[in-house]
Scaffold this motif. Structure first.
Motif, PDB file in Angstrom:
ATOM      1  N   UNK A 141       0.833  -1.202   0.000  1.00 29.93           N
ATOM      2  CA  UNK A 141       0.000   0.000   0.000  1.00 29.93           C
ATOM      3  C   UNK A 141       0.869   1.253   0.000  1.00 29.93           C
ATOM      4  N   UNK A 142       1.986   1.195   0.693  1.00 33.06           N
ATOM      5  CA  UNK A 142       2.888   2.343   0.726  1.00 33.06           C
ATOM      6  C   UNK A 142       3.479   2.638  -0.645  1.00 33.06           C
ATOM      7  N   UNK A 143       3.601   1.599  -1.470  1.00 37.55           N
ATOM      8  CA  UNK A 143       4.200   1.771  -2.790  1.00 37.55           C
ATOM      9  C   UNK A 143       3.239   2.357  -3.817  1.00 37.55           C
ATOM     10  N   UNK A 144       1.924   2.176  -3.615  1.00 33.34           N
ATOM     11  CA  UNK A 144       0.968   2.632  -4.635  1.00 33.34           C
ATOM     12  C   UNK A 144       0.050   3.749  -4.169  1.00 33.34           C
ATOM     13  N   UNK A 145       0.047   4.068  -2.882  1.00 33.98           N
ATOM     14  CA  UNK A 145      -0.931   5.015  -2.353  1.00 33.98           C
ATOM     15  C   UNK A 145      -0.729   6.419  -2.916  1.00 33.98           C
ATOM     16  N   UNK A 185      -0.204   7.257  -6.011  1.00 33.37           N
ATOM     17  CA  UNK A 185      -0.612   7.454  -7.390  1.00 33.37           C
ATOM     18  C   UNK A 185      -2.063   7.077  -7.653  1.00 33.37           C
ATOM     19  N   UNK A 186      -2.789   6.690  -6.647  1.00 31.72           N
ATOM     20  CA  UNK A 186      -4.179   6.307  -6.861  1.00 31.72           C
ATOM     21  C   UNK A 186      -4.979   6.652  -5.621  1.00 31.72           C
ATOM     22  N   UNK A 187      -6.291   6.626  -5.734  1.00 30.11           N
ATOM     23  CA  UNK A 187      -7.102   6.927  -4.552  1.00 30.11           C
ATOM     24  C   UNK A 187      -7.139   5.710  -3.638  1.00 30.11           C
ATOM     25  N   UNK A 188      -7.373   5.914  -2.352  1.00 30.79           N
ATOM     26  CA  UNK A 188      -7.308   4.816  -1.388  1.00 30.79           C
ATOM     27  C   UNK A 188      -8.272   3.663  -1.681  1.00 30.79           C
ATOM     28  N   UNK A 189      -9.459   3.971  -2.205  1.00 27.37           N
ATOM     29  CA  UNK A 189     -10.417   2.912  -2.504  1.00 27.37           C
ATOM     30  C   UNK A 189      -9.847   1.955  -3.550  1.00 27.37           C
ATOM     31  N   UNK A 190      -9.237   2.512  -4.584  1.00 27.32           N
ATOM     32  CA  UNK A 190      -8.619   1.674  -5.611  1.00 27.32           C
ATOM     33  C   UNK A 190      -7.486   0.838  -5.020  1.00 27.32           C
ATOM     34  N   UNK A 191      -6.699   1.449  -4.155  1.00 31.62           N
ATOM     35  CA  UNK A 191      -5.603   0.724  -3.508  1.00 31.62           C
ATOM     36  C   UNK A 191      -6.130  -0.440  -2.674  1.00 31.62           C
ATOM     37  N   UNK A 246      -5.350   1.407   6.315  1.00 33.13           N
ATOM     38  CA  UNK A 246      -5.374   2.804   5.883  1.00 33.13           C
ATOM     39  C   UNK A 246      -6.176   3.679   6.824  1.00 33.13           C
ATOM     40  N   UNK A 247      -7.234   3.144   7.391  1.00 30.99           N
ATOM     41  CA  UNK A 247      -8.081   3.945   8.288  1.00 30.99           C
ATOM     42  C   UNK A 247      -7.430   4.148   9.657  1.00 30.99           C
ATOM     43  N   UNK A 248      -6.814   3.085  10.195  1.00 27.85           N
ATOM     44  CA  UNK A 248      -6.215   3.200  11.521  1.00 27.85           C
ATOM     45  C   UNK A 248      -4.790   3.731  11.468  1.00 27.85           C
ATOM     46  N   UNK A 249      -4.096   3.491  10.347  1.00 25.89           N
ATOM     47  CA  UNK A 249      -2.699   3.888  10.262  1.00 25.89           C
ATOM     48  C   UNK A 249      -1.797   3.041  11.124  1.00 25.89           C
ATOM     49  N   UNK A 250      -2.292   1.861  11.516  1.00 30.61           N
ATOM     50  CA  UNK A 250      -1.531   0.961  12.386  1.00 30.61           C
ATOM     51  C   UNK A 250      -1.439  -0.424  11.762  1.00 30.61           C
ATOM     52  N   UNK A 251      -0.253  -0.985  11.753  1.00 25.88           N
ATOM     53  CA  UNK A 251      -0.072  -2.339  11.251  1.00 25.88           C
ATOM     54  C   UNK A 251      -0.643  -3.377  12.212  1.00 25.88           C
ATOM     55  N   UNK A 252      -0.647  -3.080  13.495  1.00 27.82           N
ATOM     56  CA  UNK A 252      -1.112  -4.043  14.495  1.00 27.82           C
ATOM     57  C   UNK A 252      -2.578  -4.406  14.291  1.00 27.82           C
ATOM     58  N   UNK A 253      -3.365  -3.479  13.760  1.00 24.68           N
ATOM     59  CA  UNK A 253      -4.792  -3.750  13.566  1.00 24.68           C
ATOM     60  C   UNK A 253      -5.026  -4.915  12.600  1.00 24.68           C
ATOM     61  N   UNK A 254      -4.505  -4.869  11.368  1.00 30.41           N
ATOM     62  CA  UNK A 254      -4.713  -6.010  10.479  1.00 30.41           C
ATOM     63  C   UNK A 254      -3.995  -7.277  10.931  1.00 30.41           C
ATOM     64  N   UNK A 255      -2.895  -7.150  11.661  1.00 31.29           N
ATOM     65  CA  UNK A 255      -2.202  -8.345  12.149  1.00 31.29           C
ATOM     66  C   UNK A 255      -3.094  -9.128  13.104  1.00 31.29           C
ATOM     67  N   UNK A 256      -3.675  -8.443  14.085  1.00 37.67           N
ATOM     68  CA  UNK A 256      -4.532  -9.120  15.058  1.00 37.67           C
ATOM     69  C   UNK A 256      -5.803  -9.655  14.410  1.00 37.67           C
ATOM     70  N   UNK A 257      -6.365  -8.896  13.489  1.00 36.56           N
ATOM     71  CA  UNK A 257      -7.568  -9.350  12.786  1.00 36.56           C
ATOM     72  C   UNK A 257      -7.248 -10.570  11.928  1.00 36.56           C
TER      73      UNK A 257
END
Length: 287
Positions: A152-156, A158-164, A216-227
């Motif tokens: 996400x850091x590599x493409x954010x 050049x495109x809108x977040x929804x597309x990413x 993208x919404x939380x700005x935290x990697x820990x959120x998707x890791x735990x989920x």
């Protein structure tokens, strides 16, 4: 946030994502090993490979990332590694996902499985298993770092977040297609292996979109890791098991399935508001 750049420049930014996905998957097969994927020796060797890929990933991202982003934010913050808003990022996304799984959770409750979770011996025994460590520790951390934070850091830029959110999960889903080769080696018919892989590609891509949204919404990697770890534990809902339940329990669980999905949809935006997580990255308000 800057307006999207040209489509050609944007398409080029997907190339590093593709190469990173190839690097991640190919690292699993650099060892000459005839043991199956669940064999402890295979798992331990793959741990070493994935650790190497995860270690070099930040340097890889720093080389290919848009320079303008690094002028405004630190690389670690862009990758979701920061302290501000950490506690909400640990708690709220996990609660939100548990709401989505309200149906399967109710089925576990009726089956009595909940009681096992309160047994220390249950956790102590499983935490010694290499498969458990892979599924609930190593895979969530390395996959989310690679396929969410890095890509996400590599493409954010050049495109809108929804597309990413919609595009990045394709790399994540495709990365799981290598399981088809392993199933065929175990004697599974290629038609069954293909159908299984296509199904896995579909639901891993859907999960990937949800995970990218949380990142993208939380700005935290820990959120998707735990989920990710929680979803690995729950697995895909076993709708067939509903038929084996007592009539009353089955009706309650079916109601919980519907209620969980409804509540999740209603709570999704509110429980991932960027200000809760002190997320001031420019794209957080655009999704």
């Amino acid at each position: 946030m800057k307006q999207p750049v040209s489509s050609f420049e944007c398409s080029l930014s997907y190339v590093p994502c593709f190469l990173l996905a190839i690097l991640y998957v190919s690292s699993l097969y650099i060892w000459r090993n005839k043991d199956p994927s669940n064999h402890p020796e295979t798992i331990k060797r793959r741990f070493l490979s994935i650790l190497c890929v995860t270690t070099i990933s930040p340097f890889y991202v720093s080389y290919f990332i848009n320079e303008d982003l690094l002028k405004e934010q630190s690389l670690w913050k862009i990758l979701g590694l920061r302290w501000e808003g950490l506690l909400p990022a640990v708690v709220f996304p996990l609660i939100l996902t548990a709401v989505l799984f309200l149906g399967p959770i109710s089925m576990e409750g009726f089956s009595g499985l909940w009681r096992i979770y309160f047994e220390p011996r249950y956790w102590l025994s499983y935490m010694k298993e290499w498969i458990w460590i892979r599924n609930y520790v190593v895979a969530p951390i390395t996959e989310e770092f690679t396929f969410r934070a890095c890509m996400l850091s590599l493409i954010i830029h050049c495109t809108n977040p929804i597309t990413a959110v919609l595009v990045c999960p394709v790399f994540f889903g495709a990365a799981h297609l290598h399981h088809m080769n392993e199933q065929i080696k175990l004697g599974v018919k290629w038609t069954i292996a293909l159908a299984t892989s296509c199904f896995q590609f579909t639901y891993t891509s859907i999960f990937g979109a949800y995970s990218a949204y949380l990142f993208l919404r939380t700005g935290h990697l820990i959120a998707p890791i735990l989920v990710h770890a929680f979803c690995n534990h729950m697995g895909f809902p076993d709708f067939g098991a509903l038929q084996m339940m007592q009539p009353l329990h089955r009706k309650v669980s079916m109601l919980c399935f519907a209620l969980g999905l409804l509540l999740w949809g209603l709570l999704l935006e509110a429980m991932t508001e960027p200000f809760i997580y002190k997320n001031d990255l420019p794209w957080s308000s655009d999704i």
